[in-house]
Scaffold this motif. Structure first.
Motif, mmCIF file in Angstrom:
data_model
loop_
_atom_site.group_PDB
_atom_site.id
_atom_site.type_symbol
_atom_site.label_atom_id
_atom_site.label_comp_id
_atom_site.label_asym_id
_atom_site.label_seq_id
_atom_site.Cartn_x
_atom_site.Cartn_y
_atom_site.Cartn_z
ATOM 1 N N ALA A 283 0.843 -1.208 0.000
ATOM 2 C CA ALA A 283 0.000 0.000 0.000
ATOM 3 C C ALA A 283 0.873 1.251 0.000
ATOM 4 O O ALA A 283 0.616 2.215 -0.725
ATOM 5 C CB ALA A 283 -0.922 -0.008 1.213
ATOM 6 N N ASP A 284 1.935 1.221 0.815
ATOM 7 C CA ASP A 284 2.861 2.359 0.873
ATOM 8 C C ASP A 284 3.425 2.682 -0.513
ATOM 9 O O ASP A 284 3.331 3.806 -0.993
ATOM 10 C CB ASP A 284 4.067 2.018 1.768
ATOM 11 N N GLU A 285 4.042 1.698 -1.094
ATOM 12 C CA GLU A 285 4.864 1.926 -2.288
ATOM 13 C C GLU A 285 4.034 1.937 -3.575
ATOM 14 O O GLU A 285 4.335 2.688 -4.496
ATOM 15 C CB GLU A 285 5.920 0.816 -2.362
ATOM 16 N N PHE A 286 2.999 1.076 -3.632
ATOM 17 C CA PHE A 286 2.279 0.886 -4.894
ATOM 18 C C PHE A 286 0.843 1.405 -4.849
ATOM 19 O O PHE A 286 0.185 1.466 -5.881
ATOM 20 C CB PHE A 286 2.311 -0.601 -5.281
ATOM 21 N N GLY A 287 0.350 1.726 -3.666
ATOM 22 C CA GLY A 287 -0.983 2.316 -3.542
ATOM 23 C C GLY A 287 -2.114 1.375 -3.875
ATOM 24 O O GLY A 287 -3.241 1.804 -4.137
ATOM 25 N N PRO B 120 -7.494 -9.313 2.963
ATOM 26 C CA PRO B 120 -7.464 -8.030 2.250
ATOM 27 C C PRO B 120 -7.253 -6.865 3.223
ATOM 28 O O PRO B 120 -7.466 -7.006 4.426
ATOM 29 C CB PRO B 120 -8.851 -7.959 1.606
ATOM 30 N N ILE B 121 -6.830 -5.727 2.683
ATOM 31 C CA ILE B 121 -6.744 -4.480 3.459
ATOM 32 C C ILE B 121 -7.856 -3.569 2.939
ATOM 33 O O ILE B 121 -8.052 -3.457 1.724
ATOM 34 C CB ILE B 121 -5.377 -3.794 3.258
ATOM 35 N N ALA B 122 -8.581 -2.943 3.842
ATOM 36 C CA ALA B 122 -9.677 -2.052 3.427
ATOM 37 C C ALA B 122 -9.134 -0.921 2.547
ATOM 38 O O ALA B 122 -8.035 -0.402 2.791
ATOM 39 C CB ALA B 122 -10.361 -1.462 4.659
ATOM 40 N N GLN B 123 -9.912 -0.553 1.525
ATOM 41 C CA GLN B 123 -9.456 0.477 0.584
ATOM 42 C C GLN B 123 -9.095 1.783 1.305
ATOM 43 O O GLN B 123 -8.102 2.440 0.961
ATOM 44 C CB GLN B 123 -10.530 0.736 -0.474
ATOM 45 N N ALA B 124 -9.892 2.151 2.310
ATOM 46 C CA ALA B 124 -9.606 3.410 3.032
ATOM 47 C C ALA B 124 -8.245 3.335 3.725
ATOM 48 O O ALA B 124 -7.523 4.342 3.802
ATOM 49 C CB ALA B 124 -10.712 3.678 4.056
ATOM 50 N N ASP B 125 -7.889 2.153 4.215
ATOM 51 C CA ASP B 125 -6.579 1.994 4.864
ATOM 52 C C ASP B 125 -5.453 2.016 3.828
ATOM 53 O O ASP B 125 -4.378 2.570 4.084
ATOM 54 C CB ASP B 125 -6.548 0.691 5.674
ATOM 55 N N ILE B 126 -5.690 1.386 2.673
ATOM 56 C CA ILE B 126 -4.691 1.454 1.588
ATOM 57 C C ILE B 126 -4.452 2.921 1.209
ATOM 58 O O ILE B 126 -3.307 3.377 1.085
ATOM 59 C CB ILE B 126 -5.166 0.645 0.359
ATOM 60 N N ASP B 127 -5.550 3.670 1.058
ATOM 61 C CA ASP B 127 -5.441 5.091 0.679
ATOM 62 C C ASP B 127 -4.647 5.860 1.723
ATOM 63 O O ASP B 127 -3.781 6.684 1.388
ATOM 64 C CB ASP B 127 -6.832 5.711 0.535
ATOM 65 N N SER B 128 -4.943 5.606 2.979
ATOM 66 C CA SER B 128 -4.280 6.318 4.065
ATOM 67 C C SER B 128 -2.789 5.983 4.126
ATOM 68 O O SER B 128 -1.933 6.874 4.262
ATOM 69 C CB SER B 128 -4.984 5.948 5.381
ATOM 70 N N LEU B 129 -2.463 4.697 3.986
ATOM 71 C CA LEU B 129 -1.064 4.275 4.008
ATOM 72 C C LEU B 129 -0.289 4.898 2.856
ATOM 73 O O LEU B 129 0.822 5.412 3.020
ATOM 74 C CB LEU B 129 -0.984 2.738 3.910
ATOM 75 N N HIS B 130 -0.888 4.848 1.668
ATOM 76 C CA HIS B 130 -0.210 5.376 0.479
ATOM 77 C C HIS B 130 0.015 6.873 0.610
ATOM 78 O O HIS B 130 1.113 7.377 0.339
ATOM 79 C CB HIS B 130 -1.055 5.072 -0.761
ATOM 80 N N ASP B 131 -1.005 7.558 1.064
ATOM 81 C CA ASP B 131 -0.887 9.016 1.199
ATOM 82 C C ASP B 131 0.212 9.380 2.196
ATOM 83 O O ASP B 131 1.048 10.246 1.936
ATOM 84 C CB ASP B 131 -2.226 9.595 1.654
ATOM 85 N N ARG B 132 0.219 8.696 3.332
ATOM 86 C CA ARG B 132 1.210 9.005 4.356
ATOM 87 C C ARG B 132 2.619 8.716 3.839
ATOM 88 O O ARG B 132 3.534 9.521 3.999
ATOM 89 C CB ARG B 132 0.937 8.167 5.609
ATOM 90 N N TYR B 133 2.796 7.569 3.208
ATOM 91 C CA TYR B 133 4.131 7.166 2.752
ATOM 92 C C TYR B 133 4.645 8.099 1.652
ATOM 93 O O TYR B 133 5.808 8.481 1.640
ATOM 94 C CB TYR B 133 4.081 5.737 2.232
ATOM 95 N N GLN B 134 3.768 8.461 0.750
ATOM 96 C CA GLN B 134 4.193 9.292 -0.381
ATOM 97 C C GLN B 134 4.408 10.743 0.025
ATOM 98 O O GLN B 134 5.180 11.456 -0.609
ATOM 99 C CB GLN B 134 3.150 9.234 -1.512
ATOM 100 N N ARG C 10 10.465 14.181 1.838
ATOM 101 C CA ARG C 10 9.298 14.499 1.034
ATOM 102 C C ARG C 10 9.625 14.396 -0.456
ATOM 103 O O ARG C 10 10.604 14.948 -0.925
ATOM 104 C CB ARG C 10 8.819 15.913 1.359
ATOM 105 N N GLY C 11 8.771 13.677 -1.158
ATOM 106 C CA GLY C 11 8.933 13.592 -2.612
ATOM 107 C C GLY C 11 10.018 12.636 -3.067
ATOM 108 O O GLY C 11 10.298 12.541 -4.245
ATOM 109 N N ALA C 12 10.627 11.907 -2.118
ATOM 110 C CA ALA C 12 11.764 11.066 -2.507
ATOM 111 C C ALA C 12 11.362 9.662 -2.936
ATOM 112 O O ALA C 12 12.189 8.891 -3.355
ATOM 113 C CB ALA C 12 12.748 10.965 -1.343
ATOM 114 N N THR C 13 10.074 9.340 -2.809
ATOM 115 C CA THR C 13 9.682 7.954 -3.080
ATOM 116 C C THR C 13 8.642 7.864 -4.181
ATOM 117 O O THR C 13 7.972 8.834 -4.521
ATOM 118 C CB THR C 13 9.064 7.322 -1.818
#
Ligand SMILES: [Zn+2]
Length: 232
Positions: free
Chosen positions: A125-129, A203-217, A223-226
């Motif tokens: 979720a972090d890296e690929f969303g 599975p991971i809930a879509q809202a959690d995937i969104d939250s993880l991806h947003d935080r990681y990115q 900032r902006g390095a990944t």
């Protein structure tokens, strides 16, 4: 090339040569398969691996500079046989600064089945969303592979695509980000494979995937390095 461009190209030759060592370090390639390229910022040029050279012999000097139609501009050897695919991506996706291709084992096993990797891991979720998608079957040569990469990744969060029956292509804001995506793609593919071999992953809930991806990115690390280029 004027002196500023020559300086840029010299630096990118070093960077691209060094990044190829990451492909062997993480066991993503066999023999001479796999390749890394970098766009020369602000120029219609890219630096890419030569075709058929042993990884131990890849130096900055043997990297090949091509225009974005894949024509050699500077370099003694012929460029990677995947040059047309890299060039197509740079032409179609101006925000992309680096492209990587491997046949890394676990990820390519998913590609062989034409099966996207579901998002079962927070690191994914972090890296690929979300899922890592599958692209179409395409023969090498011409623009078919490039078209398949671009059509699959345009508008998708994932910086990696599993080209069906073939292997992994990744994109990034620069070549290092694309290499990181290739390493993480294989890591996720391996763990997802092991998880499913042992049972049904959760599975991971879509809202959690969104939250993880947003935080990681946007928050994690520099900032902006990944991940994906900023405009995606
Ligand atoms: Zn390939």
């Amino acid at each position: 090339m004027n002196s500023d461009v020559v300086r840029q190209v010299t630096g990118l030759r070093e960077t691209v040569a060094r990044l190829h060592r990451e492909l062997t370090r993480y066991d993503l390639v066999a023999w001479t398969a796999g390749n890394v390229s970098a766009r020369v910022p602000g120029q219609d040029l890219m630096v890419i691996k030569p075709s058929g050279v042993d990884y131990d012999d890849l130096t900055a000097d043997c990297m090949v500079v091509c225009d974005l139609n894949g024509t050699v501009v500077d370099g003694a050897g012929s460029p990677s046989s995947d040059t047309a695919a890299h060039a197509y991506v740079y032409r179609a996706m101006p925000e992309v600064g680096g492209v990587v291709h491997t046949h890394s084992g676990y990820a390519t096993a998913w590609a062989a089945r034409g099966e996207a990797i579901p998002c079962w891991l927070t690191a994914q979720a972090d890296e690929f969303g979300g899922e890592i998608p599958v692209g179409p079957f395409a023969l090498i040569g011409g623009d078919d592979i490039g078209k398949g990469i671009v059509s699959t990744l345009s508008g998708h969060r994932s910086p990696a695509v599993l080209m069906r029956n073939h292997g992994v292509f990744t994109i990034g804001r620069d070549a290092r980000a694309a290499v990181k995506a290739a390493v993480m793609c294989e890591d996720v593919a391996r763990t997802a494979h092991l998880a499913r071999a042992l049972g049904q992953p959760l599975p991971i809930a879509q809202a959690d995937i969104d939250s993880l991806h947003d935080r990681y990115q946007n928050v994690y690390g520099q900032r902006g390095a990944t991940g994906r280029p900023a405009t995606s």
